[in-house]
Design a protein around this motif. Structure first.
Motif, PDB file in Angstrom:
ATOM      1  N   SER A 345      -2.975  -1.759   2.291  1.00 20.34           N
ATOM      2  CA  SER A 345      -3.787  -2.105   1.124  1.00 20.34           C
ATOM      3  C   SER A 345      -3.441  -3.514   0.656  1.00 20.34           C
ATOM      4  CB  SER A 345      -3.555  -1.102  -0.007  1.00 20.34           C
ATOM      5  OG  SER A 345      -4.214  -1.519  -1.188  1.00 20.34           O
ATOM      6  N   ARG A 346      -4.450  -4.353   0.503  1.00 23.36           N
ATOM      7  CA  ARG A 346      -4.223  -5.728   0.074  1.00 23.36           C
ATOM      8  C   ARG A 346      -3.785  -5.792  -1.387  1.00 23.36           C
ATOM      9  NH1 ARG A 346      -6.061 -10.544   2.124  1.00 23.36           N
ATOM     10  NH2 ARG A 346      -7.520  -9.475   3.509  1.00 23.36           N
ATOM     11  N   SER A 347      -4.307  -4.920  -2.233  1.00 21.26           N
ATOM     12  CA  SER A 347      -4.056  -5.015  -3.675  1.00 21.26           C
ATOM     13  C   SER A 347      -2.578  -4.815  -4.020  1.00 21.26           C
ATOM     14  CB  SER A 347      -4.914  -3.990  -4.431  1.00 21.26           C
ATOM     15  OG  SER A 347      -4.598  -2.668  -4.000  1.00 21.26           O
ATOM     16  N   ASP A 348      -1.922  -3.843  -3.378  1.00 21.18           N
ATOM     17  CA  ASP A 348      -0.500  -3.592  -3.668  1.00 21.18           C
ATOM     18  C   ASP A 348       0.399  -3.848  -2.461  1.00 21.18           C
ATOM     19  OD1 ASP A 348      -1.259  -1.496  -2.076  1.00 21.18           O
ATOM     20  OD2 ASP A 348      -0.864   0.069  -3.553  1.00 21.18           O
ATOM     21  N   GLN A 349      -0.181  -4.379  -1.375  1.00 21.84           N
ATOM     22  CA  GLN A 349       0.583  -4.735  -0.175  1.00 21.84           C
ATOM     23  C   GLN A 349       1.411  -3.558   0.335  1.00 21.84           C
ATOM     24  OE1 GLN A 349       2.694  -8.177  -1.641  1.00 21.84           O
ATOM     25  NE2 GLN A 349       1.100  -9.582  -0.932  1.00 21.84           N
ATOM     26  N   ARG A 350       0.786  -2.391   0.340  1.00 20.00           N
ATOM     27  CA  ARG A 350       1.465  -1.171   0.779  1.00 20.00           C
ATOM     28  C   ARG A 350       0.908  -0.717   2.124  1.00 20.00           C
ATOM     29  NH1 ARG A 350       2.832   4.504  -2.238  1.00 20.00           N
ATOM     30  NH2 ARG A 350       4.307   3.084  -3.249  1.00 20.00           N
ATOM     31  N   LEU A 351       1.821  -0.395   3.040  1.00 22.06           N
ATOM     32  CA  LEU A 351       1.455   0.234   4.302  1.00 22.06           C
ATOM     33  C   LEU A 351       1.688   1.731   4.163  1.00 22.06           C
ATOM     34  CD1 LEU A 351       0.712   0.190   7.326  1.00 22.06           C
ATOM     35  CD2 LEU A 351       3.141  -0.183   7.820  1.00 22.06           C
ATOM     36  N   THR A 352       0.617   2.494   4.306  1.00 15.77           N
ATOM     37  CA  THR A 352       0.696   3.946   4.224  1.00 15.77           C
ATOM     38  C   THR A 352       0.345   4.531   5.580  1.00 15.77           C
ATOM     39  OG1 THR A 352       0.036   3.948   1.891  1.00 15.77           O
ATOM     40  CG2 THR A 352      -0.169   6.026   3.086  1.00 15.77           C
ATOM     41  N   LEU A 353       1.296   5.218   6.183  1.00 17.59           N
ATOM     42  CA  LEU A 353       1.065   5.898   7.449  1.00 17.59           C
ATOM     43  C   LEU A 353       0.803   7.367   7.166  1.00 17.59           C
ATOM     44  CD1 LEU A 353       3.880   4.284   9.662  1.00 17.59           C
ATOM     45  CD2 LEU A 353       1.474   3.608   9.458  1.00 17.59           C
ATOM     46  N   ASN A 354      -0.391   7.800   7.491  1.00 13.71           N
ATOM     47  CA  ASN A 354      -0.701   9.210   7.288  1.00 13.71           C
ATOM     48  C   ASN A 354       0.132  10.081   8.212  1.00 13.71           C
ATOM     49  OD1 ASN A 354      -2.692   8.567   5.371  1.00 13.71           O
ATOM     50  ND2 ASN A 354      -4.181   8.194   7.001  1.00 13.71           N
ATOM     51  N   PRO A 378       8.725  -9.163   4.500  1.00 15.41           N
ATOM     52  CA  PRO A 378       7.870 -10.332   4.240  1.00 15.41           C
ATOM     53  C   PRO A 378       6.994 -10.124   3.016  1.00 15.41           C
ATOM     54  CG  PRO A 378       7.144  -9.121   6.193  1.00 15.41           C
ATOM     55  CD  PRO A 378       8.471  -8.560   5.817  1.00 15.41           C
ATOM     56  N   THR A 379       6.462 -11.215   2.510  1.00 13.37           N
ATOM     57  CA  THR A 379       5.704 -11.179   1.255  1.00 13.37           C
ATOM     58  C   THR A 379       4.485 -10.269   1.328  1.00 13.37           C
ATOM     59  OG1 THR A 379       4.513 -13.167   1.961  1.00 13.37           O
ATOM     60  CG2 THR A 379       6.473 -13.485   0.598  1.00 13.37           C
ATOM     61  N   TRP A 380       3.893 -10.132   2.542  1.00 12.77           N
ATOM     62  CA  TRP A 380       2.662  -9.326   2.651  1.00 12.77           C
ATOM     63  C   TRP A 380       2.939  -7.825   2.697  1.00 12.77           C
ATOM     64  CZ3 TRP A 380       2.538  -6.225   6.906  1.00 12.77           C
ATOM     65  CH2 TRP A 380       3.333  -6.601   7.996  1.00 12.77           C
ATOM     66  N   LEU A 381       4.243  -7.413   2.743  1.00 16.92           N
ATOM     67  CA  LEU A 381       4.578  -5.994   2.848  1.00 16.92           C
ATOM     68  C   LEU A 381       5.531  -5.621   1.717  1.00 16.92           C
ATOM     69  CD1 LEU A 381       4.211  -3.418   4.486  1.00 16.92           C
ATOM     70  CD2 LEU A 381       6.163  -4.113   5.901  1.00 16.92           C
ATOM     71  N   ASP A 382       4.987  -5.043   0.661  1.00 14.15           N
ATOM     72  CA  ASP A 382       5.795  -4.655  -0.493  1.00 14.15           C
ATOM     73  C   ASP A 382       6.422  -3.280  -0.304  1.00 14.15           C
ATOM     74  OD1 ASP A 382       6.419  -4.986  -3.564  1.00 14.15           O
ATOM     75  OD2 ASP A 382       5.589  -2.968  -3.309  1.00 14.15           O
ATOM     76  N   VAL A 384       6.385   0.706   2.137  1.00 12.29           N
ATOM     77  CA  VAL A 384       5.992   1.484   3.314  1.00 12.29           C
ATOM     78  C   VAL A 384       6.111   2.953   2.958  1.00 12.29           C
ATOM     79  CG1 VAL A 384       6.482   2.047   5.722  1.00 12.29           C
ATOM     80  CG2 VAL A 384       6.794  -0.308   4.904  1.00 12.29           C
ATOM     81  N   ALA A 385       5.022   3.682   3.117  1.00 12.51           N
ATOM     82  CA  ALA A 385       4.994   5.117   2.831  1.00 12.51           C
ATOM     83  C   ALA A 385       4.572   5.868   4.089  1.00 12.51           C
ATOM     84  CB  ALA A 385       4.034   5.432   1.686  1.00 12.51           C
ATOM     85  N   VAL A 386       5.192   7.041   4.304  1.00 13.04           N
ATOM     86  CA  VAL A 386       4.859   7.901   5.437  1.00 13.04           C
ATOM     87  C   VAL A 386       4.556   9.285   4.880  1.00 13.04           C
ATOM     88  CG1 VAL A 386       5.623   8.908   7.614  1.00 13.04           C
ATOM     89  CG2 VAL A 386       6.341   6.585   6.995  1.00 13.04           C
ATOM     90  N   HIS A 423       9.727  -4.709  -1.324  1.00 11.28           N
ATOM     91  CA  HIS A 423      10.176  -5.492  -0.160  1.00 11.28           C
ATOM     92  C   HIS A 423      11.571  -5.105   0.325  1.00 11.28           C
ATOM     93  CE1 HIS A 423       6.719  -8.132  -0.908  1.00 11.28           C
ATOM     94  NE2 HIS A 423       7.114  -8.202  -2.160  1.00 11.28           N
ATOM     95  N   GLN A 424      12.052  -3.895  -0.005  1.00 10.07           N
ATOM     96  CA  GLN A 424      13.390  -3.495   0.407  1.00 10.07           C
ATOM     97  C   GLN A 424      13.355  -2.117   1.062  1.00 10.07           C
ATOM     98  OE1 GLN A 424      16.405  -5.420   0.118  1.00 10.07           O
ATOM     99  NE2 GLN A 424      16.753  -3.862   1.706  1.00 10.07           N
ATOM    100  N   TRP A 425      13.961  -2.037   2.283  1.00  7.84           N
ATOM    101  CA  TRP A 425      14.049  -0.753   2.964  1.00  7.84           C
ATOM    102  C   TRP A 425      14.928   0.226   2.171  1.00  7.84           C
ATOM    103  CZ3 TRP A 425      10.674   0.229   6.503  1.00  7.84           C
ATOM    104  CH2 TRP A 425      10.227  -0.750   7.393  1.00  7.84           C
ATOM    105  N   GLY A 426      14.672   1.501   2.367  1.00  8.61           N
ATOM    106  CA  GLY A 426      15.449   2.549   1.727  1.00  8.61           C
ATOM    107  C   GLY A 426      14.746   3.882   1.905  1.00  8.61           C
TER     108      GLY A 426
END
Length: 559
Positions: A345-354, A378-382, A384-386, A423-426
């Motif tokens: 998603s561009r608005s919140d820079q979130r990658l969601t993996l179904n 990186p700035t474009w990836l705030d 990550v959700a699975v 922008h931080q893994w965890g």
């Protein structure tokens, strides 16, 4: 009156005779040399000719042999073995504006012109035959050999040999345009007020072929209407980032459609083989992009970037102003298989993996994996959700000598996992369960290790922690706070396990051996870039058949 008539007739005859003499003399070597010296002395240009020819069978054409022309004090900008000048009535008002100019067997080197000068000739048509063209300082730097073609009309300017309003068609045995080299090149197009249109481009490129059409506006923005690359075999000395940088340095590039078939690209630490790609409706500008109803589909045999290698990757993306829909991703990786689908998603820079599934991996972690885990995304990836995660029969190895480990036949499942935030893994939220057939942690062998956890904004709660060691069993629970200090609380119980287990995992040496039962309670901090030992406080109660030990730890030291 009769005298006046004879006088004017005599003058006319003398004038005609003078013109005939001049006409004849100009076509001699002496006359050509004299004309060259006259032009060189009276203008800011130097001219050299070996011969001037005229034939009454083609009365409107003048032929110049061994032609050399350039600005005073500079090497020749135009050299040709033969120049054919087509004359027109326009010559009376504009002597250097010809009906046509044909250049044969020579060189046009615009680098030998001063930046504020242009060739002073103009023509309704410029014809090139077996010419070499070098224009390194143009908006599109050009170098070409064995050039044949034409420009209509030809009105060159100081910054553009094509002029500001013309149509052109050229072929070349070899051509380098804007640092892209090709052979057997055909280009058709036009230029108008700084806008250059390539209506048809074809070339042999990197042992393959290229066809397409494109245009470039006065500001340097490119529109690629259609580009097809077949059987490309390209090797470069540039890294992958440097290889792509010329595109990023352009003001913008809009691609309506790009097709690549059976391509092989290779750099010093990267490569892609058997690449098939289709890209539609994408605009790239610097480090950002935009798209309306775009798509990307690709597959390849291999993709290598440093130590990272994918085999048989397949990617299908749908591009929109809202972001990217990952409809399919699958690849063999580290002898296993990985599959995923989701969206960015561009608005919140979130990658969601179904769905994210990993199976059959045999993966050795890189030495710097802990640094990568702590490094910001990186700035474009705030984030990550699975939503759903599954793992089957994976082998994970860490060869770090400080604390090596290995997990064999690792299975797992997870749901609603948030694996990166700000922008931080965890593990910021969700549920995760992992279990393996066997494992080794710092040379301690375990059987059937199992872990289950729940995470939220406050803490990661390990609800189950168990494994078989020696002839006994380890069981425990733990919690890790989500605050920057990462406070850790661990409760671990061992029944009939070797007394050396805790020593292998960092507890000071114990004066005990053999099977033991123990109870460990430990508080510490897992703060990044800070030692664990100095933050550890806790107690240990251990009993063997021969003895019982009670120890307390403060700041990593047993007292």
């Amino acid at each position: 009156m009769k005298f006046l008539g004879k006088f004017f007739l005599t003058v006319l005859l003398l004038l005609v005779l003078s013109l005939v003499v001049i006409y004849v003399l100009l076509q001699t070597q002496w006359g050509a040399g004299g004309f060259s010296r006259y032009v060189s002395d009276k203008t800011a240009w130097h001219l050299s000719l070996s011969k001037i020819e005229h034939n009454f069978s083609s009365p409107s054409h003048i032929i110049l042999d061994d032609f050399s022309f350039g600005h005073d004090g500079q090497p020749a900008a135009l050299v040709a073995k033969r120049v054919d000048l087509g004359l027109a009535l326009l010559q009376f008002s504009d002597p250097l504006n010809f009906s046509s100019i044909e250049l044969r067997d020579g060189t046009v080197n615009l680098a030998n012109l001063t930046p504020d000068d242009a060739l002073p000739f103009q023509a309704g048509r410029l014809q090139l035959n077996n010419m070499r063209i070098d224009s390194p300082n143009a908006a599109l730097p050009l170098s070409a050999r064995q050039v044949n073609g034409g420009i209509m009309p030809w009105k060159p300017t100081a910054k553009n040999m094509l002029g500001s309003d013309a149509q052109f068609q050229m072929s070349a045995g070899e051509m380098t345009l804007n640092q892209v080299s090709g052979a057997h090149v055909l280009i058709q197009g036009s230029v108008a007020k700084g806008r250059m249109v390539f209506s048809n481009v074809g070339a042999d490129l990197a042992r393959g072929s290229m066809t397409g059409s494109a245009e470039r506006d006065a500001q340097g923005n490119w529109l690629i209407r259609q580009l097809r690359l077949n059987d490309i075999r390209l090797q470069t000395v540039h890294s992958l980032a440097d290889f792509l940088r010329p595109i990023q340095d352009l003001p913008s590039v809009t691609i309506n459609r790009l097709d690549m078939t059976d391509a092989r690209l290779q750099g010093p630490d990267w490569a892609v083989t058997d690449l098939d790609l289709t890209l539609k409706n994408l605009t790239w500008q610097g480090d950002s992009w935009r798209s309306d109803d775009g798509s990307l589909s690709l597959n390849a045999s291999n993709f290598i970037n440093g130590r990272f290698e994918l085999n048989d990757p397949i990617v299908n993306l749908d591009l929109s102003p809202q972001g990217i829909a990952l409809t399919q991703f699958s690849s063999r990786w580290a002898n296993g298989v990985i599959r995923a689908d989701g969206a960015w998603s561009r608005s919140d820079q979130r990658l969601t993996l179904n769905n994210l599934a990993i199976a059959g991996l045999e993966y050795t972690l890189p030495e710097s994996w802990r640094d990568s885990w702590l490094a910001p995304l990186p700035t474009w990836l705030d984030s990550v959700a699975v939503n759903r995660f599954t793992s089957n029969r994976n082998l994970i190895i860490d060869i770090n000598p400080a604390f090596p480990f290995q997990m064999t036949s690792l299975d797992g499942s997870g749901e609603n996992l948030l694996l990166a935030r700000q922008h931080q893994w965890g593990i910021w939220s969700g549920k995760l369960s992992l279990n393996a057939a066997e494992a080794t942690f710092n040379r301690v062998d375990l059987r059937h290790p199992s872990l289950s956890l729940n995470a939220d904004e406050r803490q990661i709660q390990v609800t189950e922690l168990s494994a078989f060691s020696g002839g006994g069993m380890l069981e425990g629970s733990a919690s890790v706070g989500q605050q920057p200090d990462r406070p850790l609380t661990l409760n671990l119980k061992g029944q009939a396990v070797p007394a050396s287990v805790l020593q292998s995992w960092g507890w000071p040496a114990l004066p005990a051996s053999g099977a033991s039962n123990f109870q460990l309670q430990l508080d510490a901090s897992l703060k990044a870039n800070a030692p664990l030992k100095s933050s550890a406080n806790g107690s240990l109660s251990l009993r063997t058949d021969a003895q019982q030990i009670e120890q307390r730890m403060q700041a990593g030291e047993v007292r």
